[in-house]
Enzyme design. Structure first.
Site, PDB file in Angstrom:
ATOM      1  N   CYS A 161      77.162  42.657  50.937  1.00 26.53           N
ATOM      2  CA  CYS A 161      77.355  44.107  51.049  1.00 26.53           C
ATOM      3  C   CYS A 161      76.228  44.806  51.803  1.00 26.53           C
ATOM      4  CB  CYS A 161      77.539  44.743  49.673  1.00 26.53           C
ATOM      5  SG  CYS A 161      76.093  44.577  48.635  1.00 26.53           S
ATOM      6  N   GLU A 214      69.560  40.329  45.920  1.00 26.65           N
ATOM      7  CA  GLU A 214      68.817  40.879  47.053  1.00 26.65           C
ATOM      8  C   GLU A 214      67.330  40.573  46.962  1.00 26.65           C
ATOM      9  OE1 GLU A 214      69.466  45.103  47.271  1.00 26.65           O
ATOM     10  OE2 GLU A 214      69.469  45.335  45.110  1.00 26.65           O
ATOM     11  N   HIS A 227      66.904  54.669  56.161  1.00 31.12           N
ATOM     12  CA  HIS A 227      67.747  55.650  55.486  1.00 31.12           C
ATOM     13  C   HIS A 227      68.712  56.331  56.462  1.00 31.12           C
ATOM     14  CE1 HIS A 227      68.468  59.745  53.872  1.00 31.12           C
ATOM     15  NE2 HIS A 227      68.687  59.066  52.761  1.00 31.12           N
ATOM     16  N   ASN A 277      70.257  43.650  53.110  1.00 32.71           N
ATOM     17  CA  ASN A 277      69.184  44.525  53.615  1.00 32.71           C
ATOM     18  C   ASN A 277      67.882  44.180  52.903  1.00 32.71           C
ATOM     19  OD1 ASN A 277      71.254  45.799  54.954  1.00 32.71           O
ATOM     20  ND2 ASN A 277      71.427  47.449  53.460  1.00 32.71           N
ATOM     21  N   ASP A 278      67.908  44.267  51.583  1.00 33.95           N
ATOM     22  CA  ASP A 278      66.689  43.937  50.838  1.00 33.95           C
ATOM     23  C   ASP A 278      66.376  42.455  50.923  1.00 33.95           C
ATOM     24  OD1 ASP A 278      65.316  46.178  49.669  1.00 33.95           O
ATOM     25  OD2 ASP A 278      67.207  46.619  48.654  1.00 33.95           O
ATOM     26  N   ARG A 304      86.721  36.863 100.592  1.00 30.78           N
ATOM     27  CA  ARG A 304      86.476  37.610  99.351  1.00 30.78           C
ATOM     28  C   ARG A 304      85.825  36.688  98.320  1.00 30.78           C
ATOM     29  NH1 ARG A 304      91.579  39.731 100.689  1.00 30.78           N
ATOM     30  NH2 ARG A 304      91.581  41.993 100.781  1.00 30.78           N
ATOM     31  N   ARG A 336      77.382  50.416  41.817  1.00 26.24           N
ATOM     32  CA  ARG A 336      76.039  49.889  41.610  1.00 26.24           C
ATOM     33  C   ARG A 336      75.233  50.896  40.814  1.00 26.24           C
ATOM     34  NH1 ARG A 336      71.985  49.156  46.554  1.00 26.24           N
ATOM     35  NH2 ARG A 336      71.800  51.411  46.337  1.00 26.24           N
TER      36      ARG A 336
HETATM   37  C1  PEP Z   1      70.995  45.797  50.378  1.00 18.36           C
HETATM   38  O1  PEP Z   1      69.837  45.779  49.989  1.00 18.36           O
HETATM   39  O2  PEP Z   1      71.475  44.950  51.127  1.00 18.36           O
HETATM   40  C2  PEP Z   1      71.895  46.876  49.946  1.00 18.36           C
HETATM   41  C3  PEP Z   1      73.171  46.853  50.294  1.00 18.36           C
HETATM   42  O3  PEP Z   1      71.386  47.887  49.206  1.00 18.36           O
HETATM   43  P1  PEP Z   1      70.524  49.114  49.744  1.00 18.36           P
HETATM   44  O4  PEP Z   1      70.700  49.145  51.229  1.00 18.36           O
HETATM   45  O5  PEP Z   1      71.048  50.306  49.056  1.00 18.36           O
HETATM   46  O6  PEP Z   1      69.140  48.742  49.332  1.00 18.36           O
HETATM   47 MG    MG Z   2      69.193  46.905  48.300  1.00 20.13          MG
END
Ligand code: PEP
Ligand code: MG
Length: 846
Positions: A799, A713, A424, A736-737, A76, A586
């Site tokens: 965030c 950001e 989005h 994100n930004d 095995r 925010r």
């Molecule tokens: C970001 O930009 O990381 C954020 C949390 O804000 P949003 O996604 O609303 O631009």
């Molecule tokens: Mg943002």
């Protein structure tokens, strides 16, 4: 002698390890140490097997000397991690003409012929690589069938079937060693997480026959359900069988425990059954794991051949780990380490049944986990109409915009053809726990004809599809789903995680419904409330549009006056739900045109609503549209251009605080400014907000306090975080930004080429999915250090969508951040990851 490092007779004291001999061999040694009746077994190390693959055979005489001359043997695989697989087992090595004659008096002719036939079959297929079609097991295993099989082998190989057991064993070892080096085996194990150079060990064991006179058979037993992890004796036993036959021949197999449907092992072999239960208990405690035990009954005697970790669903993994810790078998820390955070996603969301066949219409990126089925709709309006009819629907769009929010809320799942993991649709999907696939660029929508075409075929609006948001697939039809289920073990595990972690976990929550989810998942507050999402609902959108179209400050203020009570009511509800926990609000962020209709029909409706000529509305929409809205009039810039918007939001927050104050509840809101790039922006807005606070204090008599913070950001905000910290009590990195701007990479368009970039190794991972610690991370470190230099008390957090991931949490812990904030449905994963990282940092349990 088989006591060398590479060819080792398994005894309680032999020097063996998982890293050298593999998991199966090491586990067999543990069973031997527990005095279980394991037949004699020789383990071949990774090095020995590598040598075999390269043509260096071990001392075969020494291996054979570990067994009696007449023993039949099995081989095995024993890879380091059982999940990495390995070649299939080969049983009954040693069967030959002489063995047949020797075994007939003991086992009877049929049983002896059957063993020989089985061996010829597996040798022909696994070792000689002959066509399996030519080597079926016959209905009647007799001498005639045997002669036929031997002739077939000889015809194919131009040589008689090997009669020397030593040669048979050597050929089996050689073929298994080489199979491990084959391309398909390598790809398969790498897909399961094995390193390219993973080794294979082999175990050679005396066969306990399971066929013959008297009580003979084989089976498997485990003491928990693989599905739920609940205690339950599960398995099968098949008389006159070997290996895993009992699992294959379900209809003829015996039940293990008493069962009204038929005879059971418990009744036919009560002593052996009791011994198996004892071994199961012993294994659980001493091997510290739930094991599936393979056993054979050989002429009335029990042999334990093997034990492997019980296969388990995510739910069972949680239940098993918690039960082992509750019973004192493993420490709590170890239970926490044994559950993959990702596995929790399976508990939080429904899943496509893993055993169900999949007909894939098309694929994209899995942006929000879970699975749901519904009829295809191609617009938000159709989604709402379907919901009104009580029909489940799946919204398929090129991309979504804030206008689609209501359609998304009523859909069961969303698919977009464009967009990346922070587009989005992805952000909203994760926020509300809606299964979502984005960037499904192999789908084509023909809206006029109401058709969606993908590599898997063409479907029409109204046809049923299933979205698997974890796998990123759109499936035709409705395969069976497994419902989400949390359960007590999950709650216990996460309670332990909370006690162990050393970084806070908040949720990004925009609506009361999100906040409820955040509470349900034990977030320690809201780390990001995107207030603009409150304005897409119902009559608010209309008022918002009127406000945008107002030509003068006075007219704008009139619109805002109408929005104020609605916004205040939102905050009262949020504060109530969060019951004293921090809520970070925010201020308005997106460019205004996001609130305007995109098509002609929408513009006409708007013109009608505003009582303006269509041309005028079109002209105004044109006037406020921007070439690069994400870099244009948005965030704090909007608030400084139209300060009355900030005034309204600040007033709504403070009046909500004052109203709760009248009820005796104390709230200290946090107000956060988006898209800041200069200290002066903060200074100006701060003065404005303080003026409103002073006014509300005077009007209400409430000595309200608040904390003001900045969302970092833009790269400039990170670089100038020292200045900014003069005016901010907290900084939250919006990754994100920040990722978008650091890379100069549109978060809404990156999906188009991201997989090609990752495939070519240009980016190691999609930076919108996995925080780029080298680039974006360096900006965050700089920002954190500079802000702390200015004010050591500044609260730091993250965030963006990365916030819930293990790597981002590791990074934030290293930077000494106070908390991470992520979509509500990722909160449990983040809590567990944070605990695991804390355990790792203080020394993982043994
Ligand atoms: C970001 O930009 O990381 C954020 C949390 O804000 P949003 O996604 O609303 O631009
Ligand atoms: Mg943002």
């Amino acid at each position: 002698m088989v006591d060398g490092p590479d060819v080792t007779l398994i005894t309680p004291t032999a020097s063996m390890s998982v890293d050298r001999h593999g998991g199966r061999a090491k586990c067999l040694q543990r069973l031997v140490r527990l005095d279980m009746p394991v037949p004699p077994t020789v383990a071949l190390s990774f090095a020995a097997v590598r040598g075999i693959a390269e043509g260096r055979m071990p001392d075969m005489t020494a291996i054979l000397a570990a067994f009696a001359a007449d023993d039949l043997l099995s081989v095995r695989p024993s890879s380091q991690d059982p999940d990495w697989g390995g070649p299939g087992a080969v049983l009954n090595i040693g069967m030959c003409d002489a063995a047949l004659e020797r075994l007939i008096p003991r086992l009877g002719e049929e049983a002896a012929c059957s063993l020989y036939l089985r061996f010829i079959q597996s040798y022909a297929v696994e070792v000689a690589r002959l066509d399996p079609e030519e080597f079926h097991l016959p209905e009647r295993p007799d001498r005639a069938a045997l002669a036929q099989a031997l002739a077939a082998y000889e015809a194919e190989m131009d040589a008689p079937f090997p009669q020397d057991p030593g040669q048979q064993l050597a050929e089996v070892l050689r073929s298994m060693a080489r199979a491990w080096d084959g391309t398909s085996a390598r790809l398969l194990r790498q897909a399961r997480g094995a390193p390219a150079e993973a080794g294979l060990g082999l175990v050679v064991q005396r066969m306990a026959l399971g066929v013959g006179q008297g009580s003979c058979g084989s089976g498997v037993i485990q003491r928990v359900s693989s599905e739920s992890g609940e205690p339950q004796i599960i398995g099968r036993y098949l008389s006159q069988s070997q290996g895993r036959d009992a699992l294959r021949n379900g209809a003829r197999a015996l039940y293990l425990t008493r069962d009204p449907r038929g005879p059971s092992l418990e009744e036919t072999e009560p002593e052996i059954f009791a011994a198996l239960l004892d071994f199961g208990d012993l294994g659980r405690v001493r091997l510290r794991e739930e094991m599936e035990i393979s056993f054979t009954i050989e002429e009335g005697r029990l042999a334990i051949l093997d034990a492997i970790r019980v296969q388990r669903s995510a739910r069972a993994a949680v239940r098993i780990a918690v039960a082992l810790a509750e019973d004192g078998v493993i420490p709590r820390d170890e239970a926490l380490m044994r559950v993959q955070p990702q596995a929790l996603a399976e508990l939080l969301h429904s899943q496509v049944d893993p055993n169900a066949p999949r007909e894939v219409l098309g694929e994209g990126m899995g942006a929000s986990p879970g699975a749901a089925a519904g009829r295809i709709v191609l617009s938000a309006a159709e989604a709402q109409a379907a919901a009104a009819r009580g029909e489940d629907c799946v919204l398929i769009r090129r991309e979504t915009s804030p206008e689609d929010i209501r359609g998304m809320h009523v859909a069961r799942a969303v698919v977009t053809l464009r967009g990346g993991l922070t587009s989005h649709a992805a952000v909203i999907g994760r926020g509300i726990g809606l299964p979502c696939v984005v960037g499904a660029s192999d789908l084509v929508i023909d809206k006029r004809k109401g058709k969606v075409t993908g590599p898997g075929g063409t479907m029409r609006a109204g046809d049923i599809v299933t979205v698997d948001g974890a796998a990123g697939q759109i499936l035709m039809g409705a395969p069976p789903l497994r419902a989400a289920e949390l359960g007590e073990a999950y709650k216990t595990l996460l309670k332990w995680a909370d006690a162990r972690r050393d970084i806070g976990v908040r949720a990004n929550a925009d609506t009361p419904q999100d906040a409820q989810t955040a509470r349900l998942f034990h977030a320690e507050g809201i780390g990001l409330c995107r207030t603009e999402h409150m304005f897409f609902e119902g009559e608010r959108l209309g008022v918002m549009r009127e406000m945008i179209f107002a030509g003068t400050e006075a007219a704008r203020r009139a619109g805002l006056e109408r929005l104020l009570p609605m916004q205040k009511a939102d905050f009262i509800e949020l504060f109530r739900i969060m019951a004293g926990m921090p809520v970070c609000i925010r201020l308005f962020d997106p460019p205004l045109h996001e609130f305007l209709p995109r098509d002609k029909a929408g513009l006409r409706d708007l013109a009608e609503g505003l009582g303006l000529p269509l041309a005028e509305v079109e002209a105004q929409v044109e006037a406020i549209s921007e070439y690069n809205p994400m870099l244009g009039l948005r965030g704090v810039r909007l608030g400084l251009t139209y300060p009355e918007v900030i005034d309204m939001q600040a007033r709504a927050i403070f009046e909500a605080v004052a109203e709760l104050g009248r009820e005796g509840a104390e709230v200290t809101p946090e107000i956060m400014l988006p898209l800041v790039s200069a200290m002066r922006e903060v200074e100006l807005v701060k003065a404005r907000i303080e003026a409103i606070a002073a006014a509300v204090r005077a009007e209400t008599g409430n000595a309200l306090t608040y904390r003001l913070g900045v969302m970092v950001e833009t790269p400039r905000a990170a670089l100038r975080a020292g200045d900014i910290a003069c005016h901010a009590q907290f900084l939250s990195f919006g990754t994100n930004d920040l990722t978008q701007m650091t890379y100069g990479l549109s978060r809404d368009d990156a999906g188009r080429f991201m997989s090609a970039y990752v495939r070519q190794g240009i980016y190691e991972e999609d930076p919108f999915h996995t925080l780029d610690q080298e680039g974006v991370g360096e900006l965050i470190s700089i920002g954190a250090a500079r802000s702390r230099e200015r004010d050591a008390r500044v609260t730091l957090s993250i965030c963006g969508e990365h916030g819930g991931s293990r790597e981002a949490i590791r990074f934030c812990r290293q930077q000494g951040f106070d908390y991470v904030s992520c979509s509500p449905f990722r909160v449990p994963l983040a809590r567990l990851s944070a605990a695991q990282l804390a355990i790792e940092a203080t020394g993982a349990p043994a």
